[in-house]
Design a protein around this motif. Structure first.
Motif, PDB file in Angstrom:
ATOM      1  N   ASP A 237      -4.239  -8.832  -6.818  1.00 49.87           N
ATOM      2  CA  ASP A 237      -3.976  -7.880  -5.753  1.00 49.87           C
ATOM      3  C   ASP A 237      -4.935  -7.730  -4.565  1.00 49.87           C
ATOM      4  OD1 ASP A 237      -2.155  -8.159  -3.864  1.00 49.87           O
ATOM      5  OD2 ASP A 237      -1.839  -5.789  -4.321  1.00 49.87           O
ATOM      6  N   PRO A 238      -4.869  -8.068  -3.261  1.00 52.91           N
ATOM      7  CA  PRO A 238      -4.289  -9.542  -3.422  1.00 52.91           C
ATOM      8  C   PRO A 238      -5.533 -11.104  -3.997  1.00 52.91           C
ATOM      9  CG  PRO A 238      -6.321  -9.142  -1.601  1.00 52.91           C
ATOM     10  CD  PRO A 238      -6.420  -8.375  -3.313  1.00 52.91           C
ATOM     11  N   VAL A 253      -9.807  -5.125  -3.957  1.00 60.98           N
ATOM     12  CA  VAL A 253      -8.763  -6.536  -4.800  1.00 60.98           C
ATOM     13  C   VAL A 253      -8.644  -5.427  -6.653  1.00 60.98           C
ATOM     14  CG1 VAL A 253      -9.438  -8.230  -6.471  1.00 60.98           C
ATOM     15  CG2 VAL A 253      -9.931  -8.080  -4.459  1.00 60.98           C
TER      16      VAL A 253
END
Length: 340
Positions: A237-238, A253
């Motif tokens: 994510d993302p 991240v």
């Protein structure tokens, strides 16, 4: 002074009718049920003259594909006599629910009209067993297949082709429908294979649409749908990191363990230029990987994460898309575009 004459239009009153002198059986609308694209159906009617004088029937109107013949139409029907006539319906050139009718008159001007209504559902000649299939969750090392079964009831050889390109991660094998044995249906399978290794980095799910054309006159086109999602070895994510402003220089991240155990990547690196990694955090069930943008202008790269064992390589796109002076800034990732 001139006076225009008043013109009064008198409508002609309908001629009076006597009670029906004929009995027709069966009565009412006859349901012919499900009918094949070339399957002719017939209904036989018994006509009885209940009056004391002869009476002759004649055809006034027929619906498309309908014929009517038989002794009941050959001449006047004697008092008390019964004769048959057969209605024949040819469904060729039609599909779906169809209503048909015959309007009959007699040689007695005081008799009304007689009707023979029928209905049927004409089956499509070329059909597919389902319009949509789902690959469900797919691991990166898998190559699942979905099958769509086509059948042409008349047995006519049929060519099916794609009318729009398919993405590189889909392999489509088109069917070749040949004449069925003994005059049976022509059948074939359209096969679709998903290749996860060819899915672009950052793309995790999709709804694909296959546009197909055929040479079946009444079924010239089909649209088939397939959905899928990738099952990654870790939560990411993302799915991609996008810098949209020159004021943005850092982003993270988040990697999450699927089983709650600490993550210990074998290697983490960036393929490409314009970005660098901050020092990695210690092993934990959730890791925040910090990415620093160094590129002064547009740039793209991949953040690569190799987990232990035979886990497939994770690739997270890194993008810098600064706005151009005088133009509106690009939309944030995931924002629907115009018309969406």
């Amino acid at each position: 002074m001139f006076v225009l004459p008043l013109v009064v239009l008198l409508s002609q009153a309908p001629a009076p009718t006597d009670p029906p002198r004929l009995d027709l059986a069966p009565k009412g609308r006859v349901d012919l049920g499900s009918v094949g694209p070339q399957e002719v159906r017939t209904v036989t009617y018994q006509v009885t003259n209940r009056s004391a004088a002869p009476l002759a029937l004649r055809i006034l109107d027929l619906s498309p594909g309908v014929t009517l013949a038989g002794p009941a139409l050959a001449g006047p029907l004697a008092p008390g006599a019964t004769a048959a006539m057969t209605l024949r319906v040819d469904p060729a050139g039609f599909v779906g629910w169809q209503a048909r009718n015959v309007r009959l008159g007699t040689d007695d001007p005081r008799q009304g009209h007689y009707y023979l209504p029928v209905g049927m559902t004409v089956r499509a000649d070329l059909t597919v067993d389902r319009p949509k299939a789902s690959f469900g969750g797919v691991a990166l090392h898998e190559s699942p297949e979905q099958v769509f079964h086509f059948k042409r009831e008349t047995g006519t050889p049929t060519r099916i082709r794609l009318t729009s390109p398919v993405p590189p991660y889909l392999e489509v094998a088109l069917p070749d429908l040949k004449a069925g044995p003994g005059g049976g249906p022509a059948e074939g399978d359209l096969r679709v294979i998903l290749r996860p290794e060819a899915v672009p980095p950052g793309m995790r799910a999709g709804l694909e649409r296959l546009h197909l054309a055929t040479d079946a006159p009444l079924q010239p086109a089909f649209q088939l749908y397939l959905d899928w999602r990738l099952d990654l070895p870790a939560i990411v994510d993302p799915a991609r990191v996008v810098f949209l402003s020159d004021r943005e220089t850092r982003a993270s991240v988040r990697l999450g363990s699927l089983d709650g155990q600490p993550l210990r990547p074998v290697r983490v690196w960036i393929e490409g230029t314009g970005f660098r990694l901050a020092p990695l955090p210690p092993a934990a069930p959730v890791l925040d990987l910090e990415v620093v943008r160094e590129a002064p202008g547009p740039a793209s790269a991949l953040l690569c994460v190799q987990l232990p064992g035979d886990a497939p390589l994770l690739k997270i796109p890194l993008l810098y898309r600064p706005g151009v002076k005088g133009e509106a800034p690009p939309p944030a990732p995931g924002t629907p575009g115009p018309g969406a």
